[in-house]
Design a protein around this motif. Sequence first.
Motif, short mmCIF file in Angstrom:
data_model
loop_
_atom_site.label_atom_id
_atom_site.label_comp_id
_atom_site.label_asym_id
_atom_site.label_seq_id
_atom_site.Cartn_x
_atom_site.Cartn_y
_atom_site.Cartn_z
N PRO A 98 -2.56 1.06 -9.69
CA PRO A 98 -2.43 0.39 -8.42
C PRO A 98 -1.44 -0.77 -8.97
O PRO A 98 -1.69 -1.44 -10.07
N SER A 113 -1.54 -3.77 -7.81
CA SER A 113 -2.15 -5.13 -7.98
C SER A 113 -2.96 -5.32 -9.36
O SER A 113 -3.08 -6.41 -9.79
N ASP A 119 -2.06 -2.73 5.54
CA ASP A 119 -2.96 -3.42 4.91
C ASP A 119 -3.84 -2.49 4.06
O ASP A 119 -4.88 -2.17 4.68
N PRO A 121 0.76 -4.34 -1.47
CA PRO A 121 0.11 -2.95 -1.77
C PRO A 121 1.19 -2.05 -2.15
O PRO A 121 2.17 -1.59 -1.69
N ASP A 146 -5.60 -1.13 0.51
CA ASP A 146 -6.23 -1.46 -0.77
C ASP A 146 -5.96 -0.57 -1.86
O ASP A 146 -6.29 0.37 -1.76
N ASP A 147 -4.99 -1.11 -2.53
CA ASP A 147 -4.29 -0.13 -3.56
C ASP A 147 -5.11 0.20 -4.69
O ASP A 147 -5.20 1.38 -5.27
N ARG A 148 -6.16 -0.30 -4.98
CA ARG A 148 -7.01 0.06 -6.15
C ARG A 148 -8.20 0.95 -5.33
O ARG A 148 -8.53 1.95 -6.08
N ALA A 149 -8.63 0.93 -4.08
CA ALA A 149 -9.24 1.96 -3.50
C ALA A 149 -8.40 3.34 -3.42
O ALA A 149 -8.80 4.16 -3.63
#
Length: 491
Positions: free
Chosen positions: A451, A453, A432, A462, A434-437
């Motif tokens: 990312p 997303s 899990d 992700p 967060d690909d933007r993070a």
Amino acid sequence: MDRAKAAVSKRSKSAGADFLQMDVGEAPPGGRADWLAARLRSAIADGRAPVGTRLPPSRVLAAELGVSRGVVTEAYQRLGEDGQVAGRGRAGTVVVATPAAARARPPEPRRAPEVFAGRPGLDVFEALRAAPARVDLTPGVPDLAAFPRAAWLRAERAVLHRATPAALGYGDPTGTPALRLAVANWLARNRGIRADPAEVVVVAGVSQALGLLARVLHERGARTVAVEDPGSLGVRQHLTYAGMATPPVPVDDRGLRVDLLARCGAPAVLLTPAHQFPTGVVLDGERRRRLLRWARDGGLVLEDDYDAEHRYDRPPVPALRGMAPDRVCYTGSISKLLAPALRIGWTLVPPALHADVVDAKRTADLGNAALPQLVLAELMESGALERHLRLLRHRHVRRRDAMIRAVRAYLPGAVVHGAAAGLHLMVTLPGDVDDRALAAEALRRGVKAHPLSWHGQRPQPPGLVLGYAATPPSEIDRALSTVAEALHALP
């Protein structure tokens, strides 16, 4: 000329181990090629070996340093992949460009990049391009250091030598006859499309082609264009700005789910069938047949053939346009072959739409600049562009393979998608994340990437979309190591 000036003049033409102050004893065991490439890169950056310097022959430098010739050859090859040196036949290996300042000095730690915060706006790609970074893995960027400057200049001189005064005036909004003929021939040779040059409309890249098509369809009452999901964020933004809704149609390992396209009720669909962005899958034969049946029943296909010439491990995939010219609007460009800065692309549309698209192009800008069109036509018809493409394919394979090795080494459990063609890889990550993070943390550490997303309207696993065409193998390895560090640093 006094002795001091003579010495400077001599140094500007050639350089040796003594002048470059290299001591092979500083090289780590097993890392002499890396050490030598870094020392040469540093000398070019700080002006000890300025542009125009002729580096010593590999045999000579190897003897001076007391290393094998292969060490020097490998170091020169790495600098060549960076675009900093070039082989000039009997003139030897010559410095042709200085390294970018961002490469020479990693950015200082800074606040979390805001470019990945919230919903991406229309300016998100410009904001990402402006953000400083040590390595840029942005997808869709070709190897700009490999731009064939000498071939372009030769073609430009030939064009200017024979250009009539009339060629410098206002021209046909559909493009110069020379380029429309060259594009028709190029598509026949490389994409299996038979088209009359009169069908070709020259545009300012695929983005303008999509804007013109959306405008024409909107004027005819259409308000919806279905798109692939995941699919290009940039393409979706162009269509949305033109007033089109973009319902998502899922993509799996066989391409667009044509059965779900039929259910969504959209009168048109935009897709990338030869190398789907970002997954890299090819629309398979059975779905191509179903898509063409859908088109014959009244649907319109917008085919974005954005990087189909870049293929490595599989045969070419024919364009949909060649199978249904009355139901397919085809778009392509030179952005992934030469450089996005040229802003030259082309579109072929069904006869029923052609006049309206030409009117839209005419009122938009009266047509593309003529001189770059004529130069590009010269490159296409002379065979220079295909020779350049063969060179790029060889270079891209090395860089792609370097990225795959680096992903396996630094991101265990990650899955690589779309390696057989194109200029990028899609990498999905386990767990899990967060690909933007992750993209924000990687940028903070000096590496740019998209990312996954960003490119999906529905929930996606992700991941990252990583371009490799513009980055030398050694930098790709360091960049993926940095991405792994960023991943481990996430909460």
